[in-house]
Design a protein around this motif. Sequence first.
Motif, mmCIF file in Angstrom:
data_model
loop_
_atom_site.group_PDB
_atom_site.id
_atom_site.type_symbol
_atom_site.label_atom_id
_atom_site.label_comp_id
_atom_site.label_asym_id
_atom_site.label_seq_id
_atom_site.Cartn_x
_atom_site.Cartn_y
_atom_site.Cartn_z
ATOM 1 N N ALA A 1 42.926 16.501 31.401
ATOM 2 C CA ALA A 1 42.367 15.377 30.640
ATOM 3 C C ALA A 1 41.720 15.815 29.326
ATOM 4 N N PRO A 2 40.870 16.845 29.329
ATOM 5 C CA PRO A 2 40.276 17.239 28.037
ATOM 6 C C PRO A 2 41.316 17.659 26.990
ATOM 7 N N LEU A 3 42.352 18.383 27.412
ATOM 8 C CA LEU A 3 43.380 18.808 26.458
ATOM 9 C C LEU A 3 44.159 17.612 25.910
ATOM 10 N N TRP A 4 44.529 16.680 26.794
ATOM 11 C CA TRP A 4 45.268 15.506 26.347
ATOM 12 C C TRP A 4 44.395 14.568 25.512
ATOM 13 N N ILE A 5 43.084 14.528 25.770
ATOM 14 C CA ILE A 5 42.208 13.691 24.942
ATOM 15 C C ILE A 5 42.288 14.148 23.485
ATOM 16 N N VAL A 6 42.192 15.442 23.270
ATOM 17 C CA VAL A 6 42.270 15.970 21.902
ATOM 18 C C VAL A 6 43.642 15.662 21.299
ATOM 19 N N TYR A 7 44.702 15.939 22.049
ATOM 20 C CA TYR A 7 46.064 15.672 21.564
ATOM 21 C C TYR A 7 46.217 14.195 21.199
ATOM 22 N N ASN A 8 45.809 13.328 22.108
ATOM 23 C CA ASN A 8 45.965 11.884 21.890
ATOM 24 C C ASN A 8 45.133 11.384 20.717
ATOM 25 N N PHE A 9 43.913 11.868 20.601
ATOM 26 C CA PHE A 9 43.053 11.456 19.492
ATOM 27 C C PHE A 9 43.690 11.828 18.162
ATOM 28 N N LEU A 10 44.142 13.066 18.063
ATOM 29 C CA LEU A 10 44.728 13.529 16.809
ATOM 30 C C LEU A 10 46.099 12.907 16.531
ATOM 31 N N SER A 11 46.779 12.446 17.588
ATOM 32 C CA SER A 11 48.086 11.802 17.419
ATOM 33 C C SER A 11 47.975 10.299 17.207
ATOM 34 N N GLY A 12 46.801 9.738 17.441
ATOM 35 C CA GLY A 12 46.620 8.298 17.267
ATOM 36 C C GLY A 12 47.028 7.464 18.458
ATOM 37 N N SER A 13 46.959 8.038 19.649
ATOM 38 C CA SER A 13 47.347 7.314 20.857
ATOM 39 C C SER A 13 46.108 6.735 21.550
ATOM 40 N N ILE A 14 45.887 5.440 21.362
ATOM 41 C CA ILE A 14 44.741 4.779 21.986
ATOM 42 C C ILE A 14 44.876 4.801 23.502
ATOM 43 N N GLY A 15 46.039 4.406 24.006
ATOM 44 C CA GLY A 15 46.269 4.396 25.446
ATOM 45 C C GLY A 15 46.117 5.772 26.064
ATOM 46 N N GLY A 16 46.551 6.804 25.343
ATOM 47 C CA GLY A 16 46.432 8.171 25.843
ATOM 48 C C GLY A 16 44.989 8.614 25.966
ATOM 49 N N VAL A 17 44.173 8.332 24.946
ATOM 50 C CA VAL A 17 42.756 8.706 24.991
ATOM 51 C C VAL A 17 42.056 7.977 26.118
ATOM 52 N N VAL A 18 42.246 6.660 26.197
ATOM 53 C CA VAL A 18 41.577 5.862 27.232
ATOM 54 C C VAL A 18 42.038 6.297 28.626
ATOM 55 N N CYS A 19 43.315 6.594 28.761
ATOM 56 C CA CYS A 19 43.853 7.050 30.049
ATOM 57 C C CYS A 19 43.140 8.304 30.526
ATOM 58 N N GLU A 20 43.001 9.271 29.638
ATOM 59 C CA GLU A 20 42.369 10.532 30.041
ATOM 60 C C GLU A 20 40.869 10.371 30.263
ATOM 61 N N LEU A 21 40.217 9.483 29.517
ATOM 62 C CA LEU A 21 38.799 9.206 29.781
ATOM 63 C C LEU A 21 38.626 8.573 31.157
ATOM 64 N N PHE A 22 39.515 7.635 31.505
ATOM 65 C CA PHE A 22 39.477 7.041 32.838
ATOM 66 C C PHE A 22 39.758 8.088 33.910
ATOM 67 N N THR A 23 40.706 8.961 33.648
ATOM 68 C CA THR A 23 41.038 10.012 34.614
ATOM 69 C C THR A 23 39.822 10.887 34.885
ATOM 70 N N MET A 24 39.163 11.333 33.815
ATOM 71 C CA MET A 24 37.970 12.177 33.995
ATOM 72 C C MET A 24 36.879 11.418 34.750
ATOM 73 N N SER A 25 36.667 10.175 34.380
ATOM 74 C CA SER A 25 35.646 9.364 35.055
ATOM 75 C C SER A 25 35.988 9.176 36.524
ATOM 76 N N SER A 26 37.238 8.893 36.802
ATOM 77 C CA SER A 26 37.685 8.688 38.178
ATOM 78 C C SER A 26 37.476 9.937 39.022
ATOM 79 N N VAL A 27 37.791 11.091 38.453
ATOM 80 C CA VAL A 27 37.604 12.350 39.177
ATOM 81 C C VAL A 27 36.125 12.583 39.469
ATOM 82 N N ILE A 28 35.276 12.336 38.477
ATOM 83 C CA ILE A 28 33.829 12.524 38.676
ATOM 84 C C ILE A 28 33.319 11.584 39.760
ATOM 85 N N VAL A 29 33.721 10.309 39.696
ATOM 86 C CA VAL A 29 33.293 9.338 40.713
ATOM 87 C C VAL A 29 33.784 9.765 42.094
ATOM 88 N N TYR A 30 35.006 10.241 42.175
ATOM 89 C CA TYR A 30 35.566 10.693 43.457
ATOM 90 C C TYR A 30 34.696 11.794 44.070
#
Length: 188
Positions: free
Chosen positions: A143-172
């Motif tokens: 997730a952290p690696l893809w967040i950077v990639y997505n942010f720099l590539s302009g992928s809104i869905g990609g950034v939000v997806c990885e933020l949700f993934t990280m949050s979901s893992v922490i909650v789990y």
Amino acid sequence: MSFLVKLITENHDIIAQAVGIVAMAFVILSFQFKSNNVCFAMNLAGGALFLIHYGMIGAWGGCLMNAVACVKSIVLLLGEKVKKLPVLVALLGLYAGVTAFVMIKGWDGPLAIMACVAQFAVTIGMWTRDHIKLRVVRGGIVAPLWIVYNFLSGSIGGVVCELFTMSSVIVYFVRRKLRGTEAKDNEQ
């Protein structure tokens, strides 16, 4: 027909981001199922949509990484009959080859390396078929690696997806700790 072409042309960026958001929904929902096969199938659908999304926004490294991710998901859906070391090595080699190709073409530069490392990690995590290891890898490396990639590539869905993934893992893991299930899972 010209109306459809005009609609797509004038709204290309909105449509591209919408495809990324739908892809995000598939990936996020994939972790809500207990069955590895359902998780892999949902990841396949999300990966296919992210492949289209990245192609639409011109992030060719992400596009090709997701093409390989779709192949990986199909391999994982085939189950134990293909869970052999040469298949894993071939998948990792395919990711490395795609990364080299993307860098040679000059599409994503160093971003391609981050996407490749993320895909190596998630491939190994999924290959273990261990839900704990997969969540640690997804939340801590991928997730952290893809967040950077997505942010720099302009992928809104990609950034939000990885933020949700990280949050979901922490909650789990917080839920596991609060329930005291960590000790019970480690005994099995």
